[in-house]
Design a protein around this motif. Sequence first.
Motif, PDB file in Angstrom:
ATOM      1  N   ALA A 100     -56.205  21.834 110.869  1.00 28.17           N
ATOM      2  CA  ALA A 100     -57.211  20.893 111.586  1.00 28.17           C
ATOM      3  C   ALA A 100     -57.363  20.861 113.262  1.00 28.17           C
ATOM      4  CB  ALA A 100     -55.460  19.570 111.403  1.00 28.17           C
ATOM      5  N   ILE A 101     -56.835  22.304 113.258  1.00 29.59           N
ATOM      6  CA  ILE A 101     -57.308  22.494 115.063  1.00 29.59           C
ATOM      7  C   ILE A 101     -58.138  23.338 114.370  1.00 29.59           C
ATOM      8  CG2 ILE A 101     -56.436  25.270 116.286  1.00 29.59           C
ATOM      9  CD1 ILE A 101     -53.631  24.108 116.334  1.00 29.59           C
ATOM     10  N   THR A 110     -53.016  13.832 113.755  1.00 30.91           N
ATOM     11  CA  THR A 110     -52.729  14.071 112.818  1.00 30.91           C
ATOM     12  C   THR A 110     -52.131  15.376 112.724  1.00 30.91           C
ATOM     13  OG1 THR A 110     -54.601  13.814 111.983  1.00 30.91           O
ATOM     14  CG2 THR A 110     -53.645  15.089 110.467  1.00 30.91           C
ATOM     15  N   ILE A 111     -51.891  16.424 114.327  1.00 30.63           N
ATOM     16  CA  ILE A 111     -51.730  17.520 114.818  1.00 30.63           C
ATOM     17  C   ILE A 111     -50.173  17.358 114.218  1.00 30.63           C
ATOM     18  CG2 ILE A 111     -51.187  19.756 115.430  1.00 30.63           C
ATOM     19  CD1 ILE A 111     -54.278  19.669 116.204  1.00 30.63           C
ATOM     20  N   SER A 112     -49.762  16.580 115.658  1.00 30.01           N
ATOM     21  CA  SER A 112     -48.126  16.169 114.993  1.00 30.01           C
ATOM     22  C   SER A 112     -47.548  15.494 114.578  1.00 30.01           C
ATOM     23  CB  SER A 112     -48.438  14.438 117.286  1.00 30.01           C
ATOM     24  OG  SER A 112     -48.937  13.656 116.461  1.00 30.01           O
ATOM     25  N   GLN A 113     -48.685  15.166 113.207  1.00 31.64           N
ATOM     26  CA  GLN A 113     -47.673  14.100 112.803  1.00 31.64           C
ATOM     27  C   GLN A 113     -47.505  15.731 112.367  1.00 31.64           C
ATOM     28  OE1 GLN A 113     -47.249  11.325 113.554  1.00 31.64           O
ATOM     29  NE2 GLN A 113     -47.236  10.694 112.383  1.00 31.64           N
ATOM     30  N   PHE A 114     -48.037  17.080 111.652  1.00 30.58           N
ATOM     31  CA  PHE A 114     -47.467  17.431 110.590  1.00 30.58           C
ATOM     32  C   PHE A 114     -46.655  18.557 111.780  1.00 30.58           C
ATOM     33  CE2 PHE A 114     -52.329  17.726 108.811  1.00 30.58           C
ATOM     34  CZ  PHE A 114     -51.950  17.696 107.955  1.00 30.58           C
ATOM     35  N   LEU A 115     -46.481  18.605 112.413  1.00 37.11           N
ATOM     36  CA  LEU A 115     -45.601  19.086 113.679  1.00 37.11           C
ATOM     37  C   LEU A 115     -44.442  18.457 113.751  1.00 37.11           C
ATOM     38  CD1 LEU A 115     -47.791  21.354 117.041  1.00 37.11           C
ATOM     39  CD2 LEU A 115     -47.447  22.092 114.653  1.00 37.11           C
ATOM     40  N   ARG A 116     -44.386  17.185 113.393  1.00 39.43           N
ATOM     41  CA  ARG A 116     -42.954  16.553 113.138  1.00 39.43           C
ATOM     42  C   ARG A 116     -42.189  16.611 111.675  1.00 39.43           C
ATOM     43  NH1 ARG A 116     -45.263  11.295 117.071  1.00 39.43           N
ATOM     44  NH2 ARG A 116     -45.274  12.817 119.205  1.00 39.43           N
ATOM     45  N   GLU A 117     -42.832  17.359 111.523  1.00 38.14           N
ATOM     46  CA  GLU A 117     -42.990  17.737 109.473  1.00 38.14           C
ATOM     47  C   GLU A 117     -42.222  15.987 108.961  1.00 38.14           C
ATOM     48  OE1 GLU A 117     -38.972  20.008 110.479  1.00 38.14           O
ATOM     49  OE2 GLU A 117     -40.007  21.245 111.453  1.00 38.14           O
ATOM     50  N   LYS A 118     -43.011  15.347 108.977  1.00 37.98           N
ATOM     51  CA  LYS A 118     -43.182  14.222 108.360  1.00 37.98           C
ATOM     52  C   LYS A 118     -43.165  14.304 106.945  1.00 37.98           C
ATOM     53  CE  LYS A 118     -45.001   9.882 109.286  1.00 37.98           C
ATOM     54  NZ  LYS A 118     -45.458   9.028 109.459  1.00 37.98           N
ATOM     55  N   ASN A 119     -43.792  13.659 106.206  1.00 40.73           N
ATOM     56  CA  ASN A 119     -43.878  13.903 104.854  1.00 40.73           C
ATOM     57  C   ASN A 119     -45.526  14.146 104.564  1.00 40.73           C
ATOM     58  OD1 ASN A 119     -44.966  13.098 101.828  1.00 40.73           O
ATOM     59  ND2 ASN A 119     -42.729  13.079 101.783  1.00 40.73           N
ATOM     60  N   VAL A 120     -46.036  15.135 104.386  1.00 39.86           N
ATOM     61  CA  VAL A 120     -47.461  15.657 103.847  1.00 39.86           C
ATOM     62  C   VAL A 120     -48.563  14.775 103.457  1.00 39.86           C
ATOM     63  CG1 VAL A 120     -48.669  17.678 103.476  1.00 39.86           C
ATOM     64  CG2 VAL A 120     -46.814  18.164 104.254  1.00 39.86           C
ATOM     65  N   LYS A 121     -47.751  13.876 102.321  1.00 40.85           N
ATOM     66  CA  LYS A 121     -48.673  13.187 101.320  1.00 40.85           C
ATOM     67  C   LYS A 121     -48.801  12.407 102.103  1.00 40.85           C
ATOM     68  CE  LYS A 121     -48.074  11.103  97.055  1.00 40.85           C
ATOM     69  NZ  LYS A 121     -47.833  10.715  95.593  1.00 40.85           N
ATOM     70  N   ASP A 122     -47.626  11.610 103.387  1.00 42.69           N
ATOM     71  CA  ASP A 122     -47.938  10.199 103.295  1.00 42.69           C
ATOM     72  C   ASP A 122     -48.896  10.487 104.921  1.00 42.69           C
ATOM     73  OD1 ASP A 122     -45.977   8.683 101.901  1.00 42.69           O
ATOM     74  OD2 ASP A 122     -44.784   9.035 103.701  1.00 42.69           O
ATOM     75  N   ILE A 123     -48.651  11.338 105.711  1.00 41.60           N
ATOM     76  CA  ILE A 123     -49.746  12.002 106.247  1.00 41.60           C
ATOM     77  C   ILE A 123     -51.420  11.343 105.793  1.00 41.60           C
ATOM     78  CG2 ILE A 123     -50.380  14.136 107.892  1.00 41.60           C
ATOM     79  CD1 ILE A 123     -47.793  14.381 108.562  1.00 41.60           C
TER      80      ILE A 123
END
Length: 387
Positions: A187-188, A59-72
């Motif tokens: 998350a951390i 999940t952290i990696s998804q936030f760092l990769r700038e994916k859509n927050v709502k989708d995450i």
Amino acid sequence: YCADAYAFAFLTSTLTVFFLKKAENKKWNYLIACLYTIITCSMYQAYLGVILGLFVIYTISQFLREKNVKDILLEVLKDIVTIGIGIIIYYLILKVILAILGLSLASYKGADSLGINTIKALPKSIIQTYRDFYNFFFTNKIIRNSYYKRMQINSALFMISLIGLILNFVSMKGNKKILRIVLTILAIITFPIVVSIMDLIAPSTTVNLVTGPGIITSVVLMIVIYNNLKNNSINNIIKYLCIILITILTNSFIIQNTYTYMNRQETFRNYYTVANDIYGKATSLEDYSTTKKWLFSDVIKFKANNLEKTNGFISYDNETWNNYNGILQNYRFFDKYLGVKIKICSKDEYDSIVKSDEFKNMPIYPNNGSIKIINNIIVIKISDKVF
């Protein structure tokens, strides 16, 4: 003796998160992830910490990769539901099997009686997760770190990871940058709680090398943080420094495990020699018979070499547990390694004999007279200590 099962649980834990990720494209992978959650819990519930740890890291990696927050967040919700369903199905299967066999869960630090008391203990348990997380990396309470200078190495790794995290935040773009940063930090903060999940499941215990496998995923978190950094000279230097430190850390664990197994082998040889000697002297007693029960007053201890170089968990200087249950384990050792079946006396018989003057006047093993028959029980006085 559980190494294969624990290794398999680590594999199924990893596969759970792998198929959760695959489910983003093919929904039927949620079923596979649920199945692997059930298998993991069936092997050892502590490996939920590995599942949840890797899940938080992904999940952290998804936030760092700038994916859509709502989708995450939507995927996070689906994943939590999948893992939760897997845990519930495991629990129901467990209850059915116990009912069919007429068994009940063994008592273990509150893990056998999850309920309202577990919820009441959550604030204290959550604080304990952070203590255990700290103790694993910066003390000798869970694993011996001092000899291998791991406290210093871990300090450097955490500092470098913090720098890497800040660099990731600085390089973030988009109108939801602040939200993404806040969610990453949350998350951390959650990470030490989920990887030390046994503190929540069994409130009366603390994490050790067996119950805290999820803590090991911290290294994966560090790697993910640096894997998301942009490719430039400064970031590359930090990446390689992190890789070097992780390599040194890994090598120290390999060396430590080697010393641990060497120490266990030495302890086993010592224990075998003493057990064989005790059996020979006991069978030489005038009134000896195979029907008589045995009483060991204490666990058999030895001075182990290089103990400071071992991991400190299964490398103590005795072959059995250092408590009354350790005494009971002698029958297994005699059966498995000496080929002799002995029966250990009951706790009431033990208490009665160790309180007697005849026992108190006995010399300590291996002196003459340290093995004798009292009340038709073969008594071995290992030390003046009794349980």
